[in-house]
Design a protein around this motif. Sequence first.
Motif, PDB file in Angstrom:
ATOM      1  N   PHE A 250      50.077  -1.762 -49.556  1.00 35.21           N
ATOM      2  CA  PHE A 250      50.350  -2.212 -48.911  1.00 35.21           C
ATOM      3  C   PHE A 250      50.721  -1.402 -47.237  1.00 35.21           C
ATOM      4  CE2 PHE A 250      53.712  -5.102 -51.374  1.00 35.21           C
ATOM      5  CZ  PHE A 250      52.825  -5.566 -51.514  1.00 35.21           C
ATOM      6  N   LYS A 251      50.671  -1.149 -46.466  1.00 30.71           N
ATOM      7  CA  LYS A 251      51.270  -0.672 -44.599  1.00 30.71           C
ATOM      8  C   LYS A 251      51.915  -1.494 -44.411  1.00 30.71           C
ATOM      9  CE  LYS A 251      48.626   1.077 -41.297  1.00 30.71           C
ATOM     10  NZ  LYS A 251      47.628   0.903 -40.242  1.00 30.71           N
ATOM     11  N   ILE A 252      53.250  -0.886 -43.506  1.00 30.99           N
ATOM     12  CA  ILE A 252      54.450  -1.162 -43.432  1.00 30.99           C
ATOM     13  C   ILE A 252      54.053  -0.935 -41.537  1.00 30.99           C
ATOM     14  CG2 ILE A 252      56.607  -2.151 -43.009  1.00 30.99           C
ATOM     15  CD1 ILE A 252      54.502  -3.303 -45.469  1.00 30.99           C
ATOM     16  N   SER A 253      54.731  -1.395 -41.094  1.00 29.70           N
ATOM     17  CA  SER A 253      54.268  -0.790 -39.570  1.00 29.70           C
ATOM     18  C   SER A 253      56.190  -1.219 -39.177  1.00 29.70           C
ATOM     19  CB  SER A 253      53.175  -0.686 -38.268  1.00 29.70           C
ATOM     20  OG  SER A 253      51.662  -0.977 -39.000  1.00 29.70           O
ATOM     21  N   GLY A 254      56.603  -0.202 -38.391  1.00 28.05           N
ATOM     22  CA  GLY A 254      57.942  -0.654 -37.536  1.00 28.05           C
ATOM     23  C   GLY A 254      57.537   0.613 -36.346  1.00 28.05           C
ATOM     24  N   ARG A 255      58.797   0.945 -35.859  1.00 29.93           N
ATOM     25  CA  ARG A 255      59.345   1.265 -34.875  1.00 29.93           C
ATOM     26  C   ARG A 255      59.907   2.452 -35.090  1.00 29.93           C
ATOM     27  NH1 ARG A 255      62.315   1.560 -30.331  1.00 29.93           N
ATOM     28  NH2 ARG A 255      61.261   1.332 -28.027  1.00 29.93           N
ATOM     29  N   GLU A 256      59.689   3.194 -34.844  1.00 31.50           N
ATOM     30  CA  GLU A 256      60.048   5.157 -34.516  1.00 31.50           C
ATOM     31  C   GLU A 256      61.506   5.113 -33.906  1.00 31.50           C
ATOM     32  OE1 GLU A 256      56.979   7.789 -34.211  1.00 31.50           O
ATOM     33  OE2 GLU A 256      56.819   8.088 -36.979  1.00 31.50           O
ATOM     34  N   SER A 257      61.931   5.546 -34.085  1.00 33.52           N
ATOM     35  CA  SER A 257      63.527   5.800 -33.145  1.00 33.52           C
ATOM     36  C   SER A 257      64.752   7.038 -34.060  1.00 33.52           C
ATOM     37  CB  SER A 257      64.316   4.493 -33.369  1.00 33.52           C
ATOM     38  OG  SER A 257      65.514   4.183 -32.103  1.00 33.52           O
ATOM     39  N   HIS A 258      65.293   7.592 -32.385  1.00 37.04           N
ATOM     40  CA  HIS A 258      66.038   8.921 -33.012  1.00 37.04           C
ATOM     41  C   HIS A 258      67.197   8.320 -34.190  1.00 37.04           C
ATOM     42  CE1 HIS A 258      68.687  12.142 -32.725  1.00 37.04           C
ATOM     43  NE2 HIS A 258      67.575  12.957 -32.282  1.00 37.04           N
ATOM     44  N   ALA A 259      66.960   8.897 -35.898  1.00 34.65           N
ATOM     45  CA  ALA A 259      67.862   8.368 -36.386  1.00 34.65           C
ATOM     46  C   ALA A 259      69.264   8.533 -35.929  1.00 34.65           C
ATOM     47  CB  ALA A 259      67.503   9.236 -37.429  1.00 34.65           C
ATOM     48  N   GLY A 260      69.966   9.417 -35.247  1.00 34.70           N
ATOM     49  CA  GLY A 260      71.468   9.430 -34.855  1.00 34.70           C
ATOM     50  C   GLY A 260      71.533   8.732 -33.462  1.00 34.70           C
ATOM     51  N   ALA A 298      54.605   6.174 -49.792  1.00 35.92           N
ATOM     52  CA  ALA A 298      54.910   7.125 -49.207  1.00 35.92           C
ATOM     53  C   ALA A 298      55.856   6.682 -47.378  1.00 35.92           C
ATOM     54  CB  ALA A 298      53.714   8.119 -48.575  1.00 35.92           C
ATOM     55  N   GLY A 299      56.423   6.885 -46.574  1.00 36.02           N
ATOM     56  CA  GLY A 299      56.744   7.031 -45.573  1.00 36.02           C
ATOM     57  C   GLY A 299      57.352   7.541 -44.460  1.00 36.02           C
ATOM     58  N   GLY A 300      57.060   7.557 -43.064  1.00 40.19           N
ATOM     59  CA  GLY A 300      57.814   8.599 -42.241  1.00 40.19           C
ATOM     60  C   GLY A 300      57.131   9.993 -42.034  1.00 40.19           C
ATOM     61  N   GLU A 301      57.989  10.796 -41.493  1.00 42.28           N
ATOM     62  CA  GLU A 301      57.245  12.367 -41.370  1.00 42.28           C
ATOM     63  C   GLU A 301      58.487  13.423 -40.928  1.00 42.28           C
ATOM     64  OE1 GLU A 301      54.393  12.058 -37.650  1.00 42.28           O
ATOM     65  OE2 GLU A 301      53.485  10.553 -38.707  1.00 42.28           O
ATOM     66  N   LYS A 302      59.463  12.778 -40.758  1.00 35.42           N
ATOM     67  CA  LYS A 302      60.845  13.368 -40.395  1.00 35.42           C
ATOM     68  C   LYS A 302      61.937  13.121 -41.025  1.00 35.42           C
ATOM     69  CE  LYS A 302      58.665  14.599 -36.060  1.00 35.42           C
ATOM     70  NZ  LYS A 302      57.405  13.764 -36.093  1.00 35.42           N
ATOM     71  N   ARG A 303      63.027  13.477 -41.117  1.00 35.79           N
ATOM     72  CA  ARG A 303      64.272  13.868 -42.205  1.00 35.79           C
ATOM     73  C   ARG A 303      65.081  12.729 -40.642  1.00 35.79           C
ATOM     74  NH1 ARG A 303      68.592  15.303 -40.907  1.00 35.79           N
ATOM     75  NH2 ARG A 303      67.853  17.178 -39.407  1.00 35.79           N
ATOM     76  N   ASN A 304      64.664  12.963 -39.359  1.00 41.98           N
ATOM     77  CA  ASN A 304      65.568  12.481 -37.946  1.00 41.98           C
ATOM     78  C   ASN A 304      65.165  11.446 -37.539  1.00 41.98           C
ATOM     79  OD1 ASN A 304      64.748  14.067 -36.629  1.00 41.98           O
ATOM     80  ND2 ASN A 304      65.738  15.139 -36.177  1.00 41.98           N
TER      81      ASN A 304
END
Length: 454
Positions: A250-260, A298-304
Amino acid sequence: MTFLFKQKQLFKSKHLSVNITKFALLLLALPITLAAQTVTSITTTLTAQDQALIDWVDQRSDSILAELKIHVEMNTGTQNIDGLNAYRDVLNSNLQKLGFTTQTHSSPSMPILTCASEEFHIADHLSATRQGSSPIRLLLNGHMDTVFNLDDEFQTLKVMPDGVLKGPGVADMKGGIVIMLNALRALNEAGILDDANMTVLFNSDEEIGSLGSRPLIEEIAQQHDIGLVFEGSHKNLVTRARKGLGQARFKISGRESHAGSAHQSGVSASLELANKIIAVENLTDYDNQTTVNVGVMAGGEKRNTIPGCAEAYIDMRFPDQAAGETLKAEIEKIAQQKFVNNPLYPELPISEHWATLHRPAKAINPTVDSLIAHAMGLSTVIGEPIQGTRYAGGGTDGSIAQGVGLPTFDSLGMDGDGAHSSREESTAASLIARTKLATVMIARLIDGRITLKK
């Protein structure tokens, strides 16, 4: 596992009466393991030729163990192309010295459905042929690759004082390859190999499901009468039948955004994947011998940061082709199902998937049963006796070969434990005993002394 029933005890006891009709239906629904212990060992004696072959192995037991160490300590992780090329050259040289005509076969690289859009390269495979007068066309198969990468800490063979051997691929399946080579050497020195009508096939991608070599295995299998695969056994039980195997990504493409500050503007690929994983894992059905395992995710690259991409790698096991097709269809349905919704970006997340049934289930076969019965009888007089058979959840290239009609016995390698881990081990006693067994078995197949059921 042994399943023996005493009907009188089962159908009627002090506390329980069983409806025979219902019990008969239950038996039909039980997995193939119930039938996996019905092979009866033959009674056999060794001829002078058999004994001479066994003596040849005994006289070289130290050198066979030393050779195993060399093979084990050549790293051949599936992704180590240079290591596999070097190992293939060693095998090629050995087979040419035995009078085989050798040929290499390439497989194209494969794109992998991941967030990084990777490509997987496959080392060349090796085939070797001899044409003699024997009416039985034999295919001997082994795989060069192991699951241990070049940077793995588990790289050497340790010989323990009690004869236990610990090393990467010692049972899966460098030991089987060393057994095969020494059996061929013994047969060659005895002049028996001159009559052999035989192909040896070593592929480089078995540990990833033989995704590149499967067409080659199927093509060569259809040109032979009997297949022998030098995978290992477990607890001196050889494999009579196997589950089918599949895999999916599976490969899922979403949209990155600031978590705060912009959480509402993101579409989490990891959240979508997490929901899909739960749905996929729920497909496991022990009663129907069907299992699913999401082995890598696996998913994402940064905590925030809201993750913009996530991926998963899935394993499937099933008892027959129909169950496999159903499982694959259910996984594809989950891949297309949408769990996460952000009204600001209704087109997201985007889900991509890939799925294949890469090994068919290996059913019970009367010709293979004949080979197993013969191996059981021979092992009783040779040493390290085979205790029976088993139904295995793991797959081998024997499943592919038998899937196109070649009866294939696929447990002629070393008896071992802990495969695919740093606990992998076998014994020196098994190495030598199985070399003797393989040598005599192949000799008897070449000269027609093994009666095979059709």
